[in-house]
Design a protein around this motif. Structure first.
Motif, PDB file in Angstrom:
ATOM      1  N   GLN A  27     -11.792  27.237   3.482  1.00 45.37           N
ATOM      2  CA  GLN A  27     -12.028  25.857   3.883  1.00 45.37           C
ATOM      3  C   GLN A  27     -12.472  25.810   5.343  1.00 45.37           C
ATOM      4  O   GLN A  27     -12.090  26.661   6.157  1.00 45.37           O
ATOM      5  N   PHE A  28     -13.261  24.779   5.677  1.00 47.37           N
ATOM      6  CA  PHE A  28     -13.868  24.719   7.010  1.00 47.37           C
ATOM      7  C   PHE A  28     -12.826  24.653   8.114  1.00 47.37           C
ATOM      8  O   PHE A  28     -13.037  25.174   9.214  1.00 47.37           O
ATOM      9  N   GLN A  29     -11.664  24.024   7.836  1.00 46.93           N
ATOM     10  CA  GLN A  29     -10.657  23.907   8.896  1.00 46.93           C
ATOM     11  C   GLN A  29     -10.075  25.264   9.278  1.00 46.93           C
ATOM     12  O   GLN A  29      -9.682  25.483  10.427  1.00 46.93           O
ATOM     13  N   HIS A  30     -10.056  26.200   8.304  1.00 44.17           N
ATOM     14  CA  HIS A  30      -9.584  27.545   8.617  1.00 44.17           C
ATOM     15  C   HIS A  30     -10.602  28.290   9.483  1.00 44.17           C
ATOM     16  O   HIS A  30     -10.227  29.061  10.376  1.00 44.17           O
ATOM     17  N   VAL A  31     -11.872  28.045   9.200  1.00 41.29           N
ATOM     18  CA  VAL A  31     -12.932  28.638  10.032  1.00 41.29           C
ATOM     19  C   VAL A  31     -12.829  28.094  11.453  1.00 41.29           C
ATOM     20  O   VAL A  31     -12.894  28.847  12.431  1.00 41.29           O
ATOM     21  N   ARG A  32     -12.649  26.796  11.572  1.00 42.23           N
ATOM     22  CA  ARG A  32     -12.547  26.176  12.900  1.00 42.23           C
ATOM     23  C   ARG A  32     -11.338  26.716  13.662  1.00 42.23           C
ATOM     24  O   ARG A  32     -11.437  27.042  14.855  1.00 42.23           O
ATOM     25  N   ALA A  37      -9.039  30.282  17.838  1.00 45.09           N
ATOM     26  CA  ALA A  37      -8.142  31.386  18.195  1.00 45.09           C
ATOM     27  C   ALA A  37      -8.911  32.563  18.798  1.00 45.09           C
ATOM     28  O   ALA A  37      -8.368  33.324  19.609  1.00 45.09           O
ATOM     29  N   ALA A  38     -10.202  32.677  18.427  1.00 46.66           N
ATOM     30  CA  ALA A  38     -11.034  33.768  18.947  1.00 46.66           C
ATOM     31  C   ALA A  38     -11.621  33.447  20.318  1.00 46.66           C
ATOM     32  O   ALA A  38     -12.351  34.267  20.874  1.00 46.66           O
ATOM     33  N   GLY A  39     -11.304  32.258  20.834  1.00 49.28           N
ATOM     34  CA  GLY A  39     -11.771  31.894  22.164  1.00 49.28           C
ATOM     35  C   GLY A  39     -13.022  31.050  22.192  1.00 49.28           C
ATOM     36  O   GLY A  39     -13.581  30.800  23.267  1.00 49.28           O
ATOM     37  N   ALA A  40     -13.477  30.579  21.034  1.00 51.52           N
ATOM     38  CA  ALA A  40     -14.695  29.769  20.983  1.00 51.52           C
ATOM     39  C   ALA A  40     -14.426  28.289  21.228  1.00 51.52           C
ATOM     40  O   ALA A  40     -15.370  27.503  21.392  1.00 51.52           O
ATOM     41  N   GLY A  41     -13.167  27.897  21.246  1.00 53.08           N
ATOM     42  CA  GLY A  41     -12.831  26.491  21.426  1.00 53.08           C
ATOM     43  C   GLY A  41     -12.889  25.727  20.115  1.00 53.08           C
ATOM     44  O   GLY A  41     -13.095  26.306  19.039  1.00 53.08           O
ATOM     45  N   LYS A  42     -12.705  24.417  20.215  1.00 47.66           N
ATOM     46  CA  LYS A  42     -12.677  23.569  19.012  1.00 47.66           C
ATOM     47  C   LYS A  42     -14.109  23.129  18.686  1.00 47.66           C
ATOM     48  O   LYS A  42     -14.575  22.101  19.155  1.00 47.66           O
ATOM     49  N   LEU A  43     -14.787  23.930  17.880  1.00 46.98           N
ATOM     50  CA  LEU A  43     -16.175  23.679  17.541  1.00 46.98           C
ATOM     51  C   LEU A  43     -16.296  22.827  16.280  1.00 46.98           C
ATOM     52  O   LEU A  43     -15.403  22.818  15.435  1.00 46.98           O
ATOM     53  N   PRO A  52     -14.901  23.013  -5.252  1.00 44.09           N
ATOM     54  CA  PRO A  52     -13.616  22.326  -5.428  1.00 44.09           C
ATOM     55  C   PRO A  52     -12.654  22.675  -4.290  1.00 44.09           C
ATOM     56  O   PRO A  52     -12.551  23.842  -3.887  1.00 44.09           O
ATOM     57  N   GLY A  53     -11.979  21.663  -3.793  1.00 46.17           N
ATOM     58  CA  GLY A  53     -11.037  21.882  -2.706  1.00 46.17           C
ATOM     59  C   GLY A  53     -11.702  22.083  -1.358  1.00 46.17           C
ATOM     60  O   GLY A  53     -11.043  22.460  -0.381  1.00 46.17           O
ATOM     61  N   GLY A  54     -13.034  21.839  -1.294  1.00 43.26           N
ATOM     62  CA  GLY A  54     -13.739  21.990  -0.031  1.00 43.26           C
ATOM     63  C   GLY A  54     -13.974  23.422   0.381  1.00 43.26           C
ATOM     64  O   GLY A  54     -14.288  23.708   1.537  1.00 43.26           O
ATOM     65  N   VAL A  55     -13.856  24.341  -0.579  1.00 40.74           N
ATOM     66  CA  VAL A  55     -14.024  25.770  -0.270  1.00 40.74           C
ATOM     67  C   VAL A  55     -15.509  26.130  -0.256  1.00 40.74           C
ATOM     68  O   VAL A  55     -16.278  25.687  -1.112  1.00 40.74           O
ATOM     69  N   ALA A  56     -15.912  26.932   0.738  1.00 44.43           N
ATOM     70  CA  ALA A  56     -17.301  27.371   0.850  1.00 44.43           C
ATOM     71  C   ALA A  56     -17.338  28.764   1.471  1.00 44.43           C
ATOM     72  O   ALA A  56     -16.335  29.237   2.022  1.00 44.43           O
ATOM     73  N   ASP A  57     -18.507  29.399   1.378  1.00 39.73           N
ATOM     74  CA  ASP A  57     -18.646  30.704   2.044  1.00 39.73           C
ATOM     75  C   ASP A  57     -19.729  30.674   3.125  1.00 39.73           C
ATOM     76  O   ASP A  57     -20.001  31.690   3.770  1.00 39.73           O
ATOM     77  N   THR A  58     -20.358  29.507   3.309  1.00 36.75           N
ATOM     78  CA  THR A  58     -21.390  29.364   4.333  1.00 36.75           C
ATOM     79  C   THR A  58     -21.069  28.145   5.196  1.00 36.75           C
ATOM     80  O   THR A  58     -20.777  27.063   4.657  1.00 36.75           O
ATOM     81  N   PHE A  59     -21.151  28.316   6.509  1.00 39.05           N
ATOM     82  CA  PHE A  59     -20.778  27.259   7.448  1.00 39.05           C
ATOM     83  C   PHE A  59     -21.781  27.217   8.600  1.00 39.05           C
ATOM     84  O   PHE A  59     -22.289  28.260   9.025  1.00 39.05           O
ATOM     85  N   VAL A  60     -22.058  26.008   9.067  1.00 38.31           N
ATOM     86  CA  VAL A  60     -22.875  25.846  10.267  1.00 38.31           C
ATOM     87  C   VAL A  60     -21.964  25.394  11.395  1.00 38.31           C
ATOM     88  O   VAL A  60     -21.251  24.392  11.268  1.00 38.31           O
ATOM     89  N   VAL A  61     -21.986  26.148  12.467  1.00 40.08           N
ATOM     90  CA  VAL A  61     -21.107  25.907  13.618  1.00 40.08           C
ATOM     91  C   VAL A  61     -21.956  25.457  14.794  1.00 40.08           C
ATOM     92  O   VAL A  61     -22.937  26.128  15.135  1.00 40.08           O
ATOM     93  N   ARG A  62     -21.602  24.334  15.391  1.00 43.02           N
ATOM     94  CA  ARG A  62     -22.343  23.865  16.577  1.00 43.02           C
ATOM     95  C   ARG A  62     -21.657  24.387  17.837  1.00 43.02           C
ATOM     96  O   ARG A  62     -20.487  24.084  18.102  1.00 43.02           O
ATOM     97  N   VAL A  63     -22.411  25.135  18.618  1.00 47.04           N
ATOM     98  CA  VAL A  63     -21.920  25.735  19.850  1.00 47.04           C
ATOM     99  C   VAL A  63     -22.528  24.972  21.026  1.00 47.04           C
ATOM    100  O   VAL A  63     -23.739  24.732  21.049  1.00 47.04           O
ATOM    101  N   THR A  64     -21.709  24.579  21.988  1.00 49.64           N
ATOM    102  CA  THR A  64     -22.170  23.776  23.112  1.00 49.64           C
ATOM    103  C   THR A  64     -21.698  24.375  24.437  1.00 49.64           C
ATOM    104  O   THR A  64     -20.993  25.383  24.483  1.00 49.64           O
ATOM    105  N   ASP A  65     -22.105  23.689  25.506  1.00 54.45           N
ATOM    106  CA  ASP A  65     -21.606  23.964  26.860  1.00 54.45           C
ATOM    107  C   ASP A  65     -21.745  25.436  27.252  1.00 54.45           C
ATOM    108  O   ASP A  65     -22.758  26.060  26.972  1.00 54.45           O
ATOM    109  N   HIS A  66     -20.703  25.977  27.892  1.00 54.77           N
ATOM    110  CA  HIS A  66     -20.768  27.336  28.440  1.00 54.77           C
ATOM    111  C   HIS A  66     -21.069  28.373  27.362  1.00 54.77           C
ATOM    112  O   HIS A  66     -21.883  29.288  27.565  1.00 54.77           O
TER     113      HIS A  66
END
Length: 301
Positions: A27-32, A37-43, A52-66
């Motif tokens: 689920q996306f919240q586990h990826v976030r 936890a890996a130091g990327a911040g709350k992306l 079903p259940g919001g489970v996926a294997d592909t995610f798009v992550v928006r990276v900003t700032d520093h």
């Protein structure tokens, strides 16, 4: 014309959309949480085609700032994330927005000069984008600048192209960041270019690793600034040609005050009737071109 010697120029990556494909669905919240936890911040994480259940294997992550401007730090965070959620293949770039800011360095006439530079950026930007428009917050709707008689207002955001296009542009007087007001000495004129799809492939940005040592001057082609050639100069002493140029511009309302898209209907064909990329009525604004190219040259993430 407002010259640039009183403005500090800086280019940077405003944001970066990265596609991650994990070897096991989650689920996306586990990826976030794992990215945090890996130091990327709350992306911001978007699952692609969740089941079903919001489970996926592909995610798009928006990276900003520093993090969007530090490839080494981003790579380190993603490597730590991949230790928990292994990736099926290398991270890919989905979209990138590159901005160039012009920050006035003086105290006197700072706001007025920045507004005028915003006007200059808006009125000299030449793009291949459609639907040139300004959003009017008072009317809560767009003012479309392809109508005769419309005139640019530097106090309003100016856009060309759509969010679903491979390339789109945004020019404005920046006074807020992430919804929060900036102090007045941080207000600046800004031009942004967003790339996705074929535009990314054309400039060699496909995998995230392509950003390592990338030469952002490759993007200078998307920051095109032009000014109209003086009609007398263009006519070269031919008074009949001068009259035709003047009448043609007036009839088509071809003026930078409306935006250089207004020149698309004139001077677009050569003597053999072949379509030109740019109107023959326009010439490069070398001062702006050189300033932005220099800023892109110094952008090294």
């Amino acid at each position: 014309m407002d010259h640039l010697q009183n403005f500090r120029r800086k280019a940077y990556v405003d944001w970066l959309d990265v596609r991650l494909r994990t070897t096991r669905p989650t689920q996306f919240q586990h990826v976030r949480s794992a990215l945090d936890a890996a130091g990327a911040g709350k992306l911001h994480v978007t699952p692609i085609e969740p089941g079903p259940g919001g489970v996926a294997d592909t995610f798009v992550v928006r990276v900003t700032d520093h993090l969007a401007n530090d490839y080494a730090a981003l790579s380190e965070a993603l490597a730590e994330f991949a230790a928990q959620y292994p990736l099926a293949h290398a991270a890919e770039i989905v979209a990138i927005e590159v901005a160039c800011d012009f920050l006035h360095t003086g105290e006197v006439e700072r706001d007025g000069s920045t507004i005028e530079l915003t006007r200059r950026l808006q009125s000299s930007l030449l793009t291949d984008g459609g639907r040139p428009r300004q959003f009017d917050p008072a009317a809560r709707k767009n003012r479309f600048m392809d109508a005769h008689g419309e005139r640019l207002d530097p106090l309003l955001n100016y856009r060309e192209g759509n969010k679903w296009d491979d390339v789109s542009w945004h020019v404005y007087w920046k006074r807020t960041d992430c919804g929060q007001p900036l102090s007045s000495n941080e207000w600046r004129a800004r031009v942004e270019v967003t790339l996705k799809g074929d535009a990314l492939r054309d400039v060699g940005l496909v995998k995230l690793a392509d950003l390592d040592g990338y030469k952002f001057t490759n993007l200078a082609r998307f920051f095109r600034f032009r000014t109209p050639i003086d009609p007398e100069t263009q006519a070269k002493g031919d008074r009949f040609k001068l009259a035709a140029i003047t009448i043609n511009r007036r009839m088509n309302d071809a003026t930078p005050a409306r935006g250089l898209h207004s020149f698309r209907s004139i001077g677009q064909r050569d003597r053999w009737r072949k379509l030109r990329r740019e109107s023959s009525h326009l010439q490069a604004d070398n001062e702006l071109q050189d300033a932005i190219k220099d800023a892109l040259r110094r952008l090294n993430i």
